[in-house]
Design an enzyme around this catalytic site. Structure first.
Site, PDB file in Angstrom:
ATOM      1  N   LYS A  46       1.167  17.367 -11.881  1.00 36.61           N
ATOM      2  CA  LYS A  46       1.619  16.023 -11.506  1.00 36.61           C
ATOM      3  C   LYS A  46       2.490  15.470 -12.623  1.00 36.61           C
ATOM      4  O   LYS A  46       2.059  15.365 -13.763  1.00 36.61           O
ATOM      5  CB  LYS A  46       0.418  15.111 -11.271  1.00 36.61           C
ATOM      6  N   ASP A  97       4.196   5.258 -13.880  1.00 34.91           N
ATOM      7  CA  ASP A  97       3.506   4.842 -12.667  1.00 34.91           C
ATOM      8  C   ASP A  97       3.206   3.345 -12.698  1.00 34.91           C
ATOM      9  O   ASP A  97       2.262   2.908 -13.344  1.00 34.91           O
ATOM     10  CB  ASP A  97       2.207   5.629 -12.497  1.00 34.91           C
ATOM     11  N   LYS A 128       0.078  -2.092  -9.952  1.00 37.42           N
ATOM     12  CA  LYS A 128      -1.110  -2.109 -10.793  1.00 37.42           C
ATOM     13  C   LYS A 128      -1.315  -3.498 -11.389  1.00 37.42           C
ATOM     14  O   LYS A 128      -0.346  -4.205 -11.676  1.00 37.42           O
ATOM     15  CB  LYS A 128      -0.969  -1.099 -11.938  1.00 37.42           C
ATOM     16  N   ASP A 138       1.288   9.492 -17.185  1.00 36.75           N
ATOM     17  CA  ASP A 138       0.936   9.987 -15.855  1.00 36.75           C
ATOM     18  C   ASP A 138       1.643  11.290 -15.512  1.00 36.75           C
ATOM     19  O   ASP A 138       1.499  11.799 -14.398  1.00 36.75           O
ATOM     20  CB  ASP A 138       1.228   8.912 -14.799  1.00 36.75           C
ATOM     21  N   ASP A 155      -0.208   3.452  -4.872  1.00 43.08           N
ATOM     22  CA  ASP A 155      -0.697   3.841  -6.193  1.00 43.08           C
ATOM     23  C   ASP A 155      -1.533   5.114  -6.119  1.00 43.08           C
ATOM     24  O   ASP A 155      -2.006   5.596  -7.137  1.00 43.08           O
ATOM     25  CB  ASP A 155      -1.500   2.699  -6.831  1.00 43.08           C
ATOM     26  N   GLU A 193      -0.273   7.966  -5.505  1.00 44.32           N
ATOM     27  CA  GLU A 193       0.975   8.712  -5.348  1.00 44.32           C
ATOM     28  C   GLU A 193       0.913  10.132  -5.890  1.00 44.32           C
ATOM     29  O   GLU A 193       1.654  11.009  -5.443  1.00 44.32           O
ATOM     30  CB  GLU A 193       2.122   7.951  -6.027  1.00 44.32           C
ATOM     31  N   ARG A 240      -1.250  12.460  -5.566  1.00 42.66           N
ATOM     32  CA  ARG A 240      -1.627  13.460  -4.565  1.00 42.66           C
ATOM     33  C   ARG A 240      -0.477  13.774  -3.608  1.00 42.66           C
ATOM     34  O   ARG A 240      -0.433  14.848  -3.026  1.00 42.66           O
ATOM     35  CB  ARG A 240      -2.873  12.970  -3.810  1.00 42.66           C
TER      36      ARG A 240
END
Length: 508
Positions: A270, A275, A282, A293, A352, A354, A356
């Site tokens: 990933k 993010d 967030k 991230d 959020d 995201e 996956r």
């Protein structure tokens, strides 16, 4: 990078800024560890007593400095705690040596040379100490002031050279152990640099450029899919996450091949270079460290390069799913449906969630090549941090034996991890009335729900493991052992060890 050497020199006559020795926590007080016999002799055999007088106990992470004995060319002895004294005839485990060497290396920042007189019963011990030194000496100073006043303002330079006393420079096993330690540590530290780089300088395109440069240097084949290629290929997950950013997404494929390989591995990372949460923004206080991230992609990148540098007899392909998750007029909205690379449709209930989505596309792409196994690495869920804390990552898999093998590899290299289940009853929570699946399910067990989502995009018959490194990927506290503040490089060593074991045919 700190230079590593093996030395047969005696501690008293070696020119260095310091001599590092180990001290263990014994039943009746501190105990001088093997490797420091010459130093102890120079104190007339009373070094343990001197250390105890100075407050040393031998506890892990403890550092005690004292003047070197008369006649030594090094002015200082640095005693570093190894933790509990091992049972009779048992040596110190590799992780104890690694952590002690890391603590000492960090304590010696600003020094030109240090001699490490730690226990080296075998070549593997030299490798562990070497790793500890190189990882513990790490510092990220690319953005600190330079010039004549830089030392005072931005801290001391890392330890320049470490000589491992008791090492055997002409012994093939010792030389190989040090060379391995250097290759793995250098690439892990490169991953740390990427994680620590601010997101205004590391967007998906910039990350891809770093990967391309490293691939060229180490004979790795590289392919980069930009927005046009991703659109043509139907990578709806990666495109959907990157839709809100002015910096377009990328999918990077790194391929290391060995002419002697009989097995193949795919690593998927990933790589969300920043993010914000997207439209599902967030809350305040949760954005400041979101440059990390992309730690999963950094780990995958580093592991593939390390495998190439070590010449492992296994084919390793790394997939870096890179995007920046930002809110804007073009961003994916909660309620949107994305058609993934696999053809499945996903209802996005939370932008959020995201990671996956980008991983799903990369997992399916990796599956099309039918590797023997796939491991994905991601800072995926806060739920995993709640479950396992900030120093342990979770391992989920579609095969219990493979999960156990990956866990064994993590333990071998000293990366704390824990096997986690994939309860089938949680899958129903992701049912969608609109699409094939939703990207959110039940709140309780959220880390396991994410694993179940990813499993949907792994090709049939392929062993797969998912490493959720959300907790240990970025250290917001003070440094400990060989772990610095900031990016840690978690999972690099596990991936390399898995590749080594597959190459040797003993993964299980």
């Amino acid at each position: 990078m700190t230079a590593l050497t093996l030395s047969t020199a005696a501690a008293p006559g070696l020119r260095a800024d310091a001599i590092v020795i180990g001290v263990a926590k014994g039943a009746k007080g501190p105990v001088v560890a093997p490797g420091a016999e010459a130093v102890d002799k120079a104190y007339d055999g009373r070094l343990a007593g001197v250390l105890e007088t100075l407050g040393a106990s031998g506890a892990e992470g403890e550092v005690t400095k004292l003047p070197a004995p008369s006649g030594f060319k090094a002015p200082v002895v640095v005693a570093v705690g190894l933790g509990a004294e091992p049972e009779k005839d048992a040596g110190f485990d590799a992780e104890a040596l690694r952590r002690a060497a890391g603590v000492a290396a960090r304590a010696l920042a600003g020094s030109k040379k240090a001699a490490f007189a730690l226990p080296l019963a075998e070549a593997a011990d030299a490798g562990a100490v070497g790793e500890g030194v190189l990882l513990g000496a790490y510092s990220f100073d690319a953005y600190k002031e330079t010039g004549k006043d830089a030392k005072a303002k931005s801290g001391k330079a890392p330890l320049a050279e470490a000589a491992l006393l008791g090492g055997k420079p002409r012994d093939k096993a010792y030389k190989a152990a040090i060379e391995r330690a250097a290759a793995v540590s250098e690439e892990l530290n490169r991953a740390r640099d990427l994680i620590n780089t601010p997101p205004n300088d590391l967007n998906p395109e910039a990350f891809a450029a770093v990967a391309q440069a490293a691939a060229k240097e180490h004979g790795i084949k590289v392919q980069v899919l930009d927005e046009k290629a991703l659109t043509k290929g139907g990578y709806g997950g990666i495109l959907g996450v990157g839709a809100g950013s002015a910096a377009g997404p990328r999918l990077v494929k790194l391929s290391y091949t060995s002419s002697k390989a009989t097995k193949s591995l795919a690593f998927v990372g990933k790589g969300i270079t920043y993010d914000s949460g997207g439209i599902s923004l967030k809350p305040a206080g949760h954005n400041e460290t979101m440059k990390c991230d992309m730690a999963g992609a950094a780990a995958v990148f580093a592991a593939v390069v390390a495998a190439a540098r070590l010449g492992l007899e296994v084919n390793v392909t790394g997939w870096l799913a890179l995007a920046e998750n930002m809110p804007s007029g073009s961003a994916t909205r909660p309620g949107d449906v994305l058609r993934m690379y696999s053809g499945k449709t996903v209802e996005v209930l939370n932008t959020d969630a995201e990671g996956r989505l980008v991983l799903a596309d990369a997992l399916w792409a990796a599956s099309q090549e039918k590797p023997d196994a796939i491991i994905d690495v991601a800072t995926l869920t806060g739920a995993m941090m709640l479950a396992l804390g900030s120093r342990t990552y979770g391992i989920m898999a579609n095969d219990d034996a493979f999960r156990a093998a990956v866990h064994e590899a993590s333990e071998e290299v000293g990366e704390p991890a824990w096997p986690m289940p994939l309860p089938e009853h949680l899958r129903k929570g992701m049912d969608s009335a609109t699409a094939d699946i939703a990207n959110m399910g039940e709140r309780m067990g959220g880390g396991l729900v994410a694993g179940l989502f990813l499993r949907e995009f792994v090709g049939e018959g392929i062993a797969w493991a998912h490493l959720d490194i959300a907790g240990p990927a970025f250290n917001e506290g003070g440094p400990f052992g060989y772990t610095p503040k900031g990016g840690t490089g978690t999972a690099v060593r596990t991936l390399v060890r898995v590749a080594e074991r597959v190459a040797l045919g003993d993964l299980g």
